[in-house]
Design a protein around this motif. Structure first.
Motif, PDB file in Angstrom:
ATOM      1  N   THR A 168       0.985  -1.266  -0.133  1.00  0.00           N
ATOM      2  CA  THR A 168       0.286  -0.041   0.103  1.00  0.00           C
ATOM      3  C   THR A 168       0.559   1.395  -0.253  1.00  0.00           C
ATOM      4  O   THR A 168       2.082   1.069  -0.759  1.00  0.00           O
ATOM      5  CB  THR A 168      -0.873  -0.138   1.189  1.00  0.00           C
ATOM      6  N   PHE A 169       0.670   2.436   0.002  1.00  0.00           N
ATOM      7  CA  PHE A 169       1.159   3.641  -0.156  1.00  0.00           C
ATOM      8  C   PHE A 169       0.351   4.377   0.754  1.00  0.00           C
ATOM      9  O   PHE A 169      -0.698   4.917   1.349  1.00  0.00           O
ATOM     10  CB  PHE A 169       0.980   4.852  -1.396  1.00  0.00           C
ATOM     11  N   SER A 170       1.166   5.212   1.843  1.00  0.00           N
ATOM     12  CA  SER A 170       1.198   5.892   2.811  1.00  0.00           C
ATOM     13  C   SER A 170       1.997   7.720   2.235  1.00  0.00           C
ATOM     14  O   SER A 170       3.060   7.924   2.160  1.00  0.00           O
ATOM     15  CB  SER A 170       1.864   5.679   3.983  1.00  0.00           C
ATOM     16  N   LEU A 171       1.219   8.476   3.130  1.00  0.00           N
ATOM     17  CA  LEU A 171       1.703   9.903   2.699  1.00  0.00           C
ATOM     18  C   LEU A 171       1.782  10.023   3.433  1.00  0.00           C
ATOM     19  O   LEU A 171       1.407  10.101   4.762  1.00  0.00           O
ATOM     20  CB  LEU A 171      -0.397  10.576   1.866  1.00  0.00           C
ATOM     21  N   TYR A 172       3.251  11.059   2.891  1.00  0.00           N
ATOM     22  CA  TYR A 172       4.063  11.757   4.031  1.00  0.00           C
ATOM     23  C   TYR A 172       4.209  13.223   3.247  1.00  0.00           C
ATOM     24  O   TYR A 172       3.505  13.793   2.506  1.00  0.00           O
ATOM     25  CB  TYR A 172       5.229  10.854   4.127  1.00  0.00           C
ATOM     26  N   ALA A 173       4.445  14.050   4.758  1.00  0.00           N
ATOM     27  CA  ALA A 173       5.113  15.469   4.248  1.00  0.00           C
ATOM     28  C   ALA A 173       6.316  15.735   4.354  1.00  0.00           C
ATOM     29  O   ALA A 173       6.363  15.397   5.590  1.00  0.00           O
ATOM     30  CB  ALA A 173       3.786  16.744   4.480  1.00  0.00           C
ATOM     31  N   GLU A 174       7.143  16.408   4.216  1.00  0.00           N
ATOM     32  CA  GLU A 174       8.298  17.376   4.591  1.00  0.00           C
ATOM     33  C   GLU A 174       8.288  18.329   4.705  1.00  0.00           C
ATOM     34  O   GLU A 174       7.455  19.856   4.019  1.00  0.00           O
ATOM     35  CB  GLU A 174       8.965  17.191   3.406  1.00  0.00           C
ATOM     36  N   PRO A 175       7.265  20.093   6.008  1.00  0.00           N
ATOM     37  CA  PRO A 175       7.116  20.231   5.632  1.00  0.00           C
ATOM     38  C   PRO A 175       8.218  21.702   6.028  1.00  0.00           C
ATOM     39  O   PRO A 175       7.550  22.564   5.346  1.00  0.00           O
ATOM     40  CB  PRO A 175       6.493  21.037   7.836  1.00  0.00           C
ATOM     41  N   LYS A 176       9.166  21.734   5.440  1.00  0.00           N
ATOM     42  CA  LYS A 176       9.595  22.480   4.872  1.00  0.00           C
ATOM     43  C   LYS A 176       9.763  22.669   3.703  1.00  0.00           C
ATOM     44  O   LYS A 176      10.467  24.157   3.973  1.00  0.00           O
ATOM     45  CB  LYS A 176      11.668  22.291   5.702  1.00  0.00           C
TER      46      LYS A 176
ATOM     47  N   THR B 246       5.882   2.700   0.021  1.00  0.00           N
ATOM     48  CA  THR B 246       5.611   2.246  -0.006  1.00  0.00           C
ATOM     49  C   THR B 246       5.676   1.199   1.392  1.00  0.00           C
ATOM     50  O   THR B 246       6.623   1.194   1.339  1.00  0.00           O
ATOM     51  CB  THR B 246       6.018   1.411  -1.842  1.00  0.00           C
ATOM     52  N   GLU B 247       4.704   0.495   1.621  1.00  0.00           N
ATOM     53  CA  GLU B 247       4.347  -0.031   2.976  1.00  0.00           C
ATOM     54  C   GLU B 247       3.953  -1.388   2.796  1.00  0.00           C
ATOM     55  O   GLU B 247       3.293  -1.745   1.636  1.00  0.00           O
ATOM     56  CB  GLU B 247       4.020   0.968   3.811  1.00  0.00           C
ATOM     57  N   LYS B 248       4.001  -2.318   3.987  1.00  0.00           N
ATOM     58  CA  LYS B 248       3.212  -3.218   3.709  1.00  0.00           C
ATOM     59  C   LYS B 248       1.817  -3.180   4.721  1.00  0.00           C
ATOM     60  O   LYS B 248       2.124  -2.957   5.641  1.00  0.00           O
ATOM     61  CB  LYS B 248       4.268  -4.787   3.992  1.00  0.00           C
TER      62      LYS B 248
ATOM     63  N   LYS C 247      -1.362  10.208   5.684  1.00  0.00           N
ATOM     64  CA  LYS C 247      -2.506   9.388   6.423  1.00  0.00           C
ATOM     65  C   LYS C 247      -1.080   7.928   5.498  1.00  0.00           C
ATOM     66  O   LYS C 247      -0.832   7.809   4.614  1.00  0.00           O
ATOM     67  CB  LYS C 247      -3.095   9.650   5.197  1.00  0.00           C
ATOM     68  N   ARG C 248      -2.180   7.167   5.731  1.00  0.00           N
ATOM     69  CA  ARG C 248      -1.239   5.288   6.216  1.00  0.00           C
ATOM     70  C   ARG C 248      -2.274   4.583   5.263  1.00  0.00           C
ATOM     71  O   ARG C 248      -3.253   4.971   5.676  1.00  0.00           O
ATOM     72  CB  ARG C 248      -0.870   4.397   7.522  1.00  0.00           C
ATOM     73  N   GLY C 249      -1.654   3.919   4.581  1.00  0.00           N
ATOM     74  CA  GLY C 249      -2.703   2.690   3.830  1.00  0.00           C
ATOM     75  C   GLY C 249      -3.718   3.282   2.346  1.00  0.00           C
ATOM     76  O   GLY C 249      -4.566   3.196   2.550  1.00  0.00           O
ATOM     77  N   LEU C 250      -3.230   3.791   1.951  1.00  0.00           N
ATOM     78  CA  LEU C 250      -3.895   4.407   1.001  1.00  0.00           C
ATOM     79  C   LEU C 250      -4.177   3.987  -0.404  1.00  0.00           C
ATOM     80  O   LEU C 250      -3.370   2.738  -0.967  1.00  0.00           O
ATOM     81  CB  LEU C 250      -3.553   5.810  -0.253  1.00  0.00           C
ATOM     82  N   THR C 251      -5.252   3.818  -0.890  1.00  0.00           N
ATOM     83  CA  THR C 251      -5.176   2.932  -2.057  1.00  0.00           C
ATOM     84  C   THR C 251      -5.102   3.588  -3.262  1.00  0.00           C
ATOM     85  O   THR C 251      -4.000   4.312  -3.400  1.00  0.00           O
ATOM     86  CB  THR C 251      -6.873   3.047  -2.126  1.00  0.00           C
ATOM     87  N   PRO C 252      -4.436   2.333  -3.913  1.00  0.00           N
ATOM     88  CA  PRO C 252      -3.947   3.040  -5.647  1.00  0.00           C
ATOM     89  C   PRO C 252      -4.583   4.435  -6.318  1.00  0.00           C
ATOM     90  O   PRO C 252      -3.547   4.964  -6.805  1.00  0.00           O
ATOM     91  CB  PRO C 252      -4.287   2.430  -6.426  1.00  0.00           C
ATOM     92  N   LYS C 253      -5.757   4.773  -6.195  1.00  0.00           N
ATOM     93  CA  LYS C 253      -6.710   5.686  -6.748  1.00  0.00           C
ATOM     94  C   LYS C 253      -6.081   6.437  -5.863  1.00  0.00           C
ATOM     95  O   LYS C 253      -5.913   7.918  -6.449  1.00  0.00           O
ATOM     96  CB  LYS C 253      -8.006   4.956  -7.262  1.00  0.00           C
TER      97      LYS C 253
END
Length: 568
Positions: A85-93, A154-156, A131-137
């Motif tokens: 699955t895909f997890s969304l992250y950010a680098e605030p700077k 990419t995570e398991k 947000k963790r565990g996003l769908t491909p869409k």
């Protein structure tokens, strides 16, 4: 000045000029190298000073990619597996406008917590999860936004193809793919966590974990429980199918349950695994052990107990639900489920002997098995005679339904107590861990009584019979405590059955918590609900369990044998 002298001076001048040039080049080269290393060193110092601020950036990288082995049933059907699955992250700077970033992300992720996310983006951390565990869409839609400072890893993620079918057995993993309940937690405790921490838990190197569960039977059990919950308007229902010769659990369910793919209600108190993590007064199913105790103490099927009058202990009086008002043989005590007769059976061994027998049967200690969610039974701190009398018919002591099934298996398999397992186990392996708790003759007598109770005209288990499969068993209708007193209208019902009775191989135990009478019925006793549940499970699953129907054995010979036993 002579010509040779002038020539020598000229040569010497050239040498000094070229030497100065070489020295200057060396100094320049050294300066460059020193400058480069100074820049590198400066950057390293800078990064070191910033490490505390950016510590979150590198934290999830290894752990979240750690794999788990597949979990399969006894036939190789996948019960749990890892998916990417895909997890969304950010680098605030790197984010210029946090408000705009959140606003755009919310168009794809409408459940995004604006306030919490804004605080994270303004907190100055080098790395944050959005947000963790996003769908491909969802991943594709976020990428299309083209937001700077936002990315994916990419995570398991654990996926359970059967959804809630075996949720209480399989358990759960947390957001970091670590087992926190059920067999998932057990697998971690067997060394998987150590492999993950060292980076050796690669998917291709992990062998599947095979369980004793048969997915086909598990599906049938859960389906029957869901139907029973609706049919009897109960607050809960449960069942277990156990191999009496190996101790293998073939199926176990408890509803309400949860979907491990979306375990939002997994921790609700009403969704606990009642079969192993709940303790209950098991009612008259405990009379199986009281009767076996009397037989083990020297009584026979023909031994007579005076059930003509109630038993009184101080202010307490023990009566029969449907009393016969006469002396009863041990066979009749079991067949008519006599509380008075059970009390007399307990008196044969005394208070200490009674407790010792139940402890030997594994009903008073916390059960040993792979599943972490195992409750400890509840018994009186100090046993008195009145406790022994009430416990003889299933009140005053609480144990788990799974323990009751395991104890009943020992009464059916020749007297050997085998702790249950959720992993495959052969009969040879079971023999190495089995404990002889009653003699084989007691087991033979109990098989006879179970079969009789499901076939005799007055037997409470007749609704559990399935033609061709020789079912036997015992009902248990226990009044629940409401407001500190036993209520005659609120019950916990159970039925423990074995089949085929000519060579018992399986125990099926069902429970129904606070059932209501069906339309047209005046009562909601175990014989009217828990027993039919057993019949349905056996009828649907016997072929998967390898039990062939045999229509040559009918009930008549058993009834003739019963008449001979009580009248001889």
């Amino acid at each position: 000045m002579s010509a040779p002298v002038q020539k020598n001076l000229a040569i010497e001048g050239v040498r000094k000029k070229s030497g100065n040039r070489a020295r200057n080049r060396l100094i320049m080269a050294m300066s460059c190298f020193i400058g480069i290393y100074a820049v590198i060193g400066g950057r390293l110092v800078y990064y070191a000073m910033q490490s505390g601020e950016d510590a979150g950036y590198s934290g999830p990288a290894v752990q979240n990619l750690a794999s788990r082995p597949d979990i399969v049933d006894r036939n190789g059907e996948v019960l749990a597996t890892d998916i990417k699955t895909f997890s969304l992250y950010a680098e605030p700077k790197r984010i210029v406008d946090p408000d705009e970033t959140i606003e755009l992300l919310s168009t794809v992720l409408p459940d995004l917590d604006w306030e919490a996310t804004y605080r994270k983006l303004k907190g100055g951390a080098g790395f944050i999860w959005i947000k963790r565990g996003l769908t491909p869409k969802q991943q594709s839609q976020v990428m299309a936004l083209g937001l700077p400072g936002v990315g994916f890893r990419t995570e398991k993620t654990r996926f359970y193809p059967g959804g809630p079918t075996a949720s209480h057995i399989l358990g759960l993993v947390n957001i970091d793919n670590q087992g926190i309940a059920g067999m998932e937690k057990y697998i971690d405790s067997q060394g998987l966590t150590d492999l993950q921490s060292t980076g050796l838990a690669a998917q291709e190197s992990l062998e599947p974990v095979r369980l004793s569960i048969d997915l086909r039977v598990q599906h049938i059990v859960r389906d029957e429980l869901v139907q029973a919950l609706q049919r009897y308007r109960a607050i809960a229902a449960g069942a277990v199918v156990l191999n009496v010769k190996t101790g293998e659990v073939l199926a176990m369910g408890s509803v309400p349950d949860f979907d491990p793919n979306n375990p939002v209600n997994a921790l609700d108190k009403d969704h606990l695994n009642r079969m192993s993590a709940g303790t209950y007064e098991m009612g008259s199913t405990i009379k199986s052990f009281t009767t076996a105790m009397a037989l083990d103490a020297g009584a026979t099927l023909k031994t007579v107990f005076d059930a003509s009058r109630p038993l009184r202990f101080g202010r307490q009086t023990i009566r029969d639900f449907h009393g016969k008002g006469r002396p009863l043989t041990l066979t009749e005590v079991f067949l008519y489920s006599s509380n008075i007769g059970s009390g007399h059976e307990a008196q044969l061994v005394g208070v200490d002997g009674h407790r010792a027998f139940l402890k030997r049967m594994g009903l008073l200690d916390r059960m040993e098995t792979e599943l972490p969610e195992i409750a400890r039974p509840v018994e009186p701190k100090v046993w008195k005679k009145v406790h022994s009398m009430t416990i003889s018919f299933g009140h005053g002591m609480m144990t788990t339904p799974l323990q009751t099934a395991v104890g009943a298996a020992a009464l059916m398999n020749g007297g050997k107590l085998i702790q249950p397992t959720f992993l495959p186990r052969t009969q040879e392996q079971a023999a190495q861990v089995a404990m002889q708790v009653v003699n084989p003759q007691v087991s033979e007598d109990m098989r006879y009584l179970y079969r009789l109770n499901a076939n005799a005209q007055g037997g409470s288990g007749k609704r559990a019979t399935v033609q061709g499969y020789r079912v036997g068993g015992k009902t248990g209708t226990a009044e629940k405590v409401v407001g500190g007193r036993y209520s005659k209208d609120v019950r916990f019902n159970a039925f423990v059955a074995a089949f085929p009775m000519d060579d018992p191989t399986y125990i099926v135990l069902t429970i129904v918590d606070e059932p209501k009478p069906e339309p047209g019925q005046a009562a909601a006793t175990a014989g009217l609900n828990a027993a039919p549940m057993v019949a349905n499970i056996i009828r649907r699953s016997a072929s998967f369990l390898g039990v062939k129907p045999d229509f040559s054995q009918e009930a008549a010979p058993m009834l003739v044998s019963y008449d001979a036993a009580i009248n001889d």
